[in-house]
Design an enzyme around this catalytic site. Sequence first.
Site, PDB file in Angstrom:
ATOM      1  N   TYR A 183     -62.450   8.798 -25.857  1.00 23.00           N
ATOM      2  CA  TYR A 183     -62.472   9.986 -25.012  1.00 23.00           C
ATOM      3  C   TYR A 183     -63.895  10.536 -24.925  1.00 23.00           C
ATOM      4  CZ  TYR A 183     -61.390  14.683 -23.291  1.00 23.00           C
ATOM      5  OH  TYR A 183     -61.358  15.847 -22.557  1.00 23.00           O
ATOM      6  N   LYS A 210     -66.226  10.382 -21.486  1.00 24.52           N
ATOM      7  CA  LYS A 210     -66.619  11.657 -20.872  1.00 24.52           C
ATOM      8  C   LYS A 210     -68.135  11.723 -20.690  1.00 24.52           C
ATOM      9  CE  LYS A 210     -63.031  14.140 -19.808  1.00 24.52           C
ATOM     10  NZ  LYS A 210     -62.809  14.546 -18.415  1.00 24.52           N
TER      11      LYS A 210
END
Length: 345
Positions: free
Chosen positions: A138, A142
Site C-alpha cells: 500500500y 501510493k
Amino acid sequence: MKALVTGAAGFLGGHLVEMLVERGDEVRAFIQHGQDPTFLQTLSGVEVIQGDLTDRTSLKCAVQGIQRVYHVAAKTGPWGPEAAYEAVNVRGVLDLIAAAMEAGVQRIVHTSSITVYGHHLRGVITEDNPYHAEDNPYSRTKISSEHLIFQRVKEHGAPVVIIRPAWIYGPRDTASFGRFVKLVESGKGFILGNGRNIVPVVYVRDVAQGLIKAGDAGNHAVGRAYTIANDQRVTQEDYLNLIADELHVPHLTRQYPYSAAYLAGRIAETIWKVKDPQRQTPPPVSTYGITLLGGDQRFSIDRARQELGYNPEFDVKRGVAEGVAWYLNRESRTTRQNEAVSSGT
C-alpha cells in the site's frame, strides 16, 4: 457541476457523494461490481454505475460528460499481493487520468494518504517532507502513483490535485472505527505505550470537505499535494477514552509496551511472508496498525488552510460522539433483526 466519485460505495466515498449532493452537484457514483449500492440509491439524483478500475473501457464510460473527478477508490490495507495494488493504485490511476483528460474533465482530485511520509516520524510533518516507503505494498504503490501523477502534470498538463488524508474515522466506518468501538465496549480495549502519543485522526466529513475544496480551488492547486488532518492535538489515550465516555463504560487501563507490540508485528509479518508468499491472508498483527495507534504522528495543515481554505469543522469530541451514535444505532438494528429472525417474524 457534474462530478464522478470513484470508490463511492466505500466509507469516505459515500460521505463525499452525500456532501456533493447536499451542495447541489450532480453525482455519478462509480462502484466495483458486486458492491452494495443501497445507500447511494437513497440519495437524490445520484447515478450509480458499476465498473472496474483495471478496465480502461469502463473508465472511459465513467468520465463522459463529467467536469470533476474525485478519485477515492484504492486497494487499501498493508497486506496483499503486490500485483493487485499495482493494478489499482498505479495503473488504474494513470488510466483514469488519461481517460478524464481525453474527455475534457476540468479537475481531477486524487486521494492519496499520509502513508507516503512513512510511519516513524519526528516533529511536525509538512508536505515538503520526503517520501518514505514502508515495507508494505500500500505504501509503495501510493508513493509510486504520486510520482507518476506529478510527472503527468509536468509533461502533459494533467489537472490533478493530490489530497493526503490522515487516519479517517466516523459513522459507517466498519473497518477501523467500528472495530475500536467494539473493543472498548467489550472491555478488551488497550493502550499501546503510555498513550500520550499524538494520533492523526480526522473526521470523515472534514476529509470530504478537503476533497471538495481541492476540486473548487484555482489553478494554483494543480500539481500540489495537501495533507488533510485535524490540527487538534489528540493523544491515543484521549481518543480511546472519548469513545469510552460516549459508550458510558470505564476508561481503558490495560497497557502494552509499544516496542514489544511492534516487535510482535514484525515477527508475525516475517512468518506470514514465509507461510503465505502471495499474501492472501493478513497476519494477526502488523507493524502498520501498531505504528498508526502507538506512534507519534503530527501533521501541519497550514498549506491546505492557506491555499484551499480548508478548516476542520469537527473536533474529536464531536466526531467521536457522531461515530459512536452511528455504532450504537447499527448494533441496535442488528439486534432487532436477529431477534426477529429467531422469533420467526
